[in-house]
Every structure is written in structure tokens, then in C-alpha cells.
Design a protein around this motif. Structure first.
Motif, PDB file in Angstrom:
ATOM      1  N   PHE A   5      75.883  54.451  -1.510  1.00  0.00           N
ATOM      2  CA  PHE A   5      75.793  52.915  -1.915  1.00  0.00           C
ATOM      3  C   PHE A   5      74.202  52.933  -2.405  1.00  0.00           C
ATOM      4  N   MET A   6      73.358  53.609  -1.914  1.00  0.00           N
ATOM      5  CA  MET A   6      71.910  53.396  -2.383  1.00  0.00           C
ATOM      6  C   MET A   6      71.806  54.281  -3.974  1.00  0.00           C
ATOM      7  N   GLN A   7      72.432  55.384  -3.783  1.00  0.00           N
ATOM      8  CA  GLN A   7      72.703  56.112  -4.968  1.00  0.00           C
ATOM      9  C   GLN A   7      73.165  55.334  -6.188  1.00  0.00           C
ATOM     10  N   ILE A   8      74.312  54.821  -5.924  1.00  0.00           N
ATOM     11  CA  ILE A   8      74.916  53.926  -7.077  1.00  0.00           C
ATOM     12  C   ILE A   8      74.150  53.079  -7.397  1.00  0.00           C
ATOM     13  N   ARG A   9      73.658  52.336  -6.484  1.00  0.00           N
ATOM     14  CA  ARG A   9      72.992  50.933  -6.991  1.00  0.00           C
ATOM     15  C   ARG A   9      71.482  51.185  -7.414  1.00  0.00           C
ATOM     16  N   GLY A  10      70.796  52.547  -7.633  1.00  0.00           N
ATOM     17  CA  GLY A  10      69.743  52.939  -7.986  1.00  0.00           C
ATOM     18  C   GLY A  10      68.460  52.498  -7.328  1.00  0.00           C
ATOM     19  N   ALA A  11      68.729  52.920  -5.925  1.00  0.00           N
ATOM     20  CA  ALA A  11      67.632  52.342  -4.870  1.00  0.00           C
ATOM     21  C   ALA A  11      66.156  53.103  -5.233  1.00  0.00           C
ATOM     22  N   ASP A  12      66.181  54.125  -5.654  1.00  0.00           N
ATOM     23  CA  ASP A  12      65.097  54.821  -6.095  1.00  0.00           C
ATOM     24  C   ASP A  12      64.069  54.015  -6.977  1.00  0.00           C
ATOM     25  N   THR A  13      64.907  53.720  -8.100  1.00  0.00           N
ATOM     26  CA  THR A  13      64.444  53.168  -9.143  1.00  0.00           C
ATOM     27  C   THR A  13      64.091  51.659  -8.855  1.00  0.00           C
ATOM     28  N   ILE A  14      64.851  50.951  -7.965  1.00  0.00           N
ATOM     29  CA  ILE A  14      64.401  49.606  -7.453  1.00  0.00           C
ATOM     30  C   ILE A  14      63.179  49.689  -6.740  1.00  0.00           C
ATOM     31  N   VAL A  15      62.939  50.743  -5.942  1.00  0.00           N
ATOM     32  CA  VAL A  15      61.671  51.002  -5.200  1.00  0.00           C
ATOM     33  C   VAL A  15      60.445  51.193  -6.167  1.00  0.00           C
ATOM     34  N   ALA A  16      60.668  52.126  -6.905  1.00  0.00           N
ATOM     35  CA  ALA A  16      59.543  52.440  -8.005  1.00  0.00           C
ATOM     36  C   ALA A  16      59.166  51.070  -8.834  1.00  0.00           C
ATOM     37  N   GLN A  17      60.046  50.512  -9.439  1.00  0.00           N
ATOM     38  CA  GLN A  17      59.851  49.112 -10.000  1.00  0.00           C
ATOM     39  C   GLN A  17      59.444  47.903  -9.187  1.00  0.00           C
ATOM     40  N   GLY A  18      59.691  48.048  -8.112  1.00  0.00           N
ATOM     41  CA  GLY A  18      59.490  46.880  -7.187  1.00  0.00           C
ATOM     42  C   GLY A  18      57.972  47.027  -6.946  1.00  0.00           C
ATOM     43  N   ARG A  19      57.388  48.361  -6.556  1.00  0.00           N
ATOM     44  CA  ARG A  19      56.107  48.555  -6.335  1.00  0.00           C
ATOM     45  C   ARG A  19      55.202  47.916  -7.623  1.00  0.00           C
ATOM     46  N   LYS A  20      55.564  48.628  -8.662  1.00  0.00           N
ATOM     47  CA  LYS A  20      54.837  48.377 -10.096  1.00  0.00           C
ATOM     48  C   LYS A  20      54.723  46.661 -10.023  1.00  0.00           C
ATOM     49  N   ARG A  21      55.964  45.905  -9.803  1.00  0.00           N
ATOM     50  CA  ARG A  21      55.750  44.465  -9.806  1.00  0.00           C
ATOM     51  C   ARG A  21      54.935  43.829  -8.943  1.00  0.00           C
ATOM     52  N   LYS A  22      54.945  44.601  -7.747  1.00  0.00           N
ATOM     53  CA  LYS A  22      54.092  43.963  -6.857  1.00  0.00           C
ATOM     54  C   LYS A  22      52.794  44.069  -7.060  1.00  0.00           C
ATOM     55  N   ALA A  23      52.251  45.159  -7.451  1.00  0.00           N
ATOM     56  CA  ALA A  23      51.051  45.509  -7.988  1.00  0.00           C
ATOM     57  C   ALA A  23      50.667  44.563  -8.852  1.00  0.00           C
ATOM     58  N   ARG A  24      51.467  44.411  -9.994  1.00  0.00           N
ATOM     59  CA  ARG A  24      50.995  43.505 -11.149  1.00  0.00           C
ATOM     60  C   ARG A  24      50.896  41.908 -11.030  1.00  0.00           C
ATOM     61  N   ASN A  25      51.650  41.550  -9.849  1.00  0.00           N
ATOM     62  CA  ASN A  25      51.623  40.204  -9.688  1.00  0.00           C
ATOM     63  C   ASN A  25      51.331  39.825  -8.176  1.00  0.00           C
ATOM     64  N   ALA A  26      50.442  40.732  -7.725  1.00  0.00           N
ATOM     65  CA  ALA A  26      50.125  40.477  -6.235  1.00  0.00           C
ATOM     66  C   ALA A  26      49.909  39.395  -5.651  1.00  0.00           C
ATOM     67  N   GLY A  27      49.190  38.414  -6.432  1.00  0.00           N
ATOM     68  CA  GLY A  27      48.820  37.048  -6.170  1.00  0.00           C
ATOM     69  C   GLY A  27      50.013  36.120  -6.077  1.00  0.00           C
ATOM     70  N   PHE A  28      51.022  36.387  -6.660  1.00  0.00           N
ATOM     71  CA  PHE A  28      52.397  35.473  -6.520  1.00  0.00           C
ATOM     72  C   PHE A  28      53.116  35.870  -5.462  1.00  0.00           C
ATOM     73  N   TYR A  29      53.185  37.182  -5.050  1.00  0.00           N
ATOM     74  CA  TYR A  29      53.842  37.521  -3.824  1.00  0.00           C
ATOM     75  C   TYR A  29      53.152  37.441  -2.770  1.00  0.00           C
ATOM     76  N   GLN A  30      51.593  37.220  -2.613  1.00  0.00           N
ATOM     77  CA  GLN A  30      51.222  37.004  -1.244  1.00  0.00           C
ATOM     78  C   GLN A  30      51.281  35.553  -1.208  1.00  0.00           C
ATOM     79  N   SER A  31      51.269  34.708  -2.218  1.00  0.00           N
ATOM     80  CA  SER A  31      51.761  33.179  -1.926  1.00  0.00           C
ATOM     81  C   SER A  31      53.142  32.905  -1.251  1.00  0.00           C
ATOM     82  N   LEU A  32      54.007  33.573  -1.820  1.00  0.00           N
ATOM     83  CA  LEU A  32      55.220  33.760  -1.157  1.00  0.00           C
ATOM     84  C   LEU A  32      55.164  33.897   0.234  1.00  0.00           C
ATOM     85  N   GLU A  33      54.566  35.073   0.585  1.00  0.00           N
ATOM     86  CA  GLU A  33      54.704  35.439   1.967  1.00  0.00           C
ATOM     87  C   GLU A  33      53.871  34.321   2.798  1.00  0.00           C
TER      88      GLU A  33
END
Length: 267
Positions: A83-111
Motif C-alpha cells: 500500500f505504501m509503495q503504491i501510494r508513494g509514501a517515500d515521496t510524500i514523506v520527502a515532500q512533506g518535510r520540505k513543505r513543513k520547513a518552508r512554511n514552519a510558522g503555519f504548521y506551528q500555528s495549526l498545532e
């Protein structure tokens, strides 16, 4: 005796007239969809749907593609690694890390506001639409009303059909709004009833827009918090918040994948 019979007959007639209308009759093909819509319009109106929503219902089309997809949900039957292979889990994780770093203030505000870590929200965003890359091409109103009509899971989808029509009334979506095959909409693919209940106007422009990333991600965090998310508690299997991920998607393999990816994004 005649007076008694007349009284009984009259009482029975009064009760019949006072009784609520029967639920619209479900079906398993396109043949009865038009009749169902006419009947369901009464239920929708009684539930508070207005003229715009009722017009959207009247113009809805039977969604053959939705029915095919509903009968063929193979990916949830895969093993977790597959399931994780088909859904591209590694790519999601890599992109997720970049997005979190790029917009850290927004995600901090959500938490800070909802208690939900960035990794979970980003994992859902990536899993559902590839971070907004593909939000579906099925007409939301037609898809969700087709599922409400279809006998297989009618009871589950009827409230979401009502929700979609109310979203049309509010201007949050239109009859032409596109989403996933099962009527899910926006960046994180909210079912319409959940969108109606948990939507957040996070950018403060006066309307909730699930095709706006800010509103969609805040709404996702709000959904999880309202469903019982405990700030500061873990979300892996066996931990308190894992059961809240189940509220988002009923498939165990999906829940496991979100928990794993979320931890890797936050790690």
C-alpha cells in the motif's frame, strides 16, 4: 357503532397524513435515479436545504464512474508495504518535510490551535491529493447523490448528500465543483457532511474554501481535534491518537500509513 367506526377511520387518516414521508427508495442502477431525486428533494428541504441546493439536486446526473469505483477499491486490501509503495509514501514523506520547513510558522500555528502535529496533516494532504496536485474530476454533487441513492451504503451517504446540497446553498461549492469519485472535495478530500460540520475559514476571507490550502488544512486539523485528538499524545498504533486517525479513514492500512509517514515527516 357507526360513529365509532367513523372516528377510527378519521383518526387513522389523520395519523397517516401526519406521518413523515417515507425515505426515498434506493436503487442499483440509473433507472430509478430521477424518481429518487424527486422524492429525496422532500427530505432535503425538510433538512434545511434551500433553493440553490435543491436546484443542484435536480440537475445532478447518475455517476456511473462513481459506482464503478465504489465496487473496485482494491488498494485498501493490499499489505501495508505494498500500500505504501503504491501510494508513494517515500515521496510524500520527502515532500512533506520540505513543505513543513518552508512554511514552519503555519504548521506551528495549526498545532498550537488544534494540537495536531504537522506530520499528520501533511501525510493526509499528501496521501489524499499529492499536496493538492490532483483533487479529482468528478462532479461532487452528482457523485455524492448517486451514492446516497445506491442501495449498497445509502444510509451512510445520505447525510453527506444533504451536506453537499447545503454547501451549495452556502456558496462553498457549486453544482460544477469537481472532487473525487466518492464525492470527497478539496485538498484533503473531505466528505461533504464533514466539510459542512468541521470547515474552518482559516484565512479570514468570510468563506470556507476547501480548494484553498489554508482553509483545507486547518479544517483537517479541526476535524481531528473535534474527533478526540489529545494534544501531546502519540498517534502510532496502540497510542491514544491512533484511533482518531480511524475517524478520517476506516481502512486499517490507511491509518497505519498515515501514522508512519507522519512520524517520519515530524522526525
Amino acid at each position: 357503532m357507526r360513529h365509532l367506526q367513523s372516528f377510527i377511520l378519521g383518526s387513522a387518516l389523520s395519523l397517516a397524513l401526519a406521518a413523515p414521508a417515507l425515505a426515498a427508495q434506493c436503487g442499483n442502477n440509473a433507472g430509478g435515479f430521477g424518481q429518487w431525486k424527486a422524492s429525496f428533494a422532500g427530505e432535503a428541504k425538510a433538512a434545511g436545504v434551500g433553493q440553490r441546493g435543491l436546484a443542484a439536486l435536480a440537475n445532478a446526473s447518475y455517476a456511473t464512474g462513481t459506482i464503478k469505483a465504489d465496487r473496485n477499491q482494491k488498494s485498501f486490501k493490499y499489505s501495508l508495504p505494498k500500500f505504501m509503495q503504491i501510494r508513494g509514501a517515500d515521496t510524500i514523506v520527502a515532500q512533506g518535510r520540505k513543505r513543513k520547513a518552508r512554511n514552519a510558522g503555519f504548521y506551528q500555528s495549526l498545532e498550537q490551535r488544534y494540537g495536531v502535529p504537522a506530520g499528520v496533516v501533511l501525510a493526509i494532504h499528501g496521501m489524499e491529493t499529492g499536496f493538492g496536485g490532483f483533487m479529482g474530476k468528478s462532479a461532487v454533487v452528482s457523485a455524492i447523490t448517486t451514492l446516497a441513492y445506491d442501495c449498497r451504503r445509502s444510509a451512510f451517504f445520505v447525510p453527506h448528500a444533504i451536506g453537499a446540497l447545503k454547501l451549495v446553498d452556502q456558496g462553498a461549492i457549486t453544482p460544477a465543483t469537481k472532487g473525487a469519485k466518492h464525492g470527497e472535495l478539496g485538498h484533503t478530500q473531505f466528505l461533504p457532511g464533514n466539510a459542512l460540520k468541521y470547515g474552518v475559514d482559516a484565512d479570514g476571507n468570510g468563506r470556507v474554501d476547501f480548494y484553498n490550502q489554508t482553509d483545507a488544512l486547518a479544517s483537517t486539523a479541526n476535524f481531528l481535534r473535534k474527533k478526540g485528538w489529545k494534544p501531546g499524545q502519540g498517534y502510532q498504533e496502540g497510542q491514544p491518537n491512533f484511533k482518531v486517525i480511524k475517524q478520517w479513514n476506516a481502512a486499517t492500512v490507511y491509518q497505519q500509513a498515515i501514522a508512519i509517514m507522519g512520524a517520519k515527516i515530524d522526525g
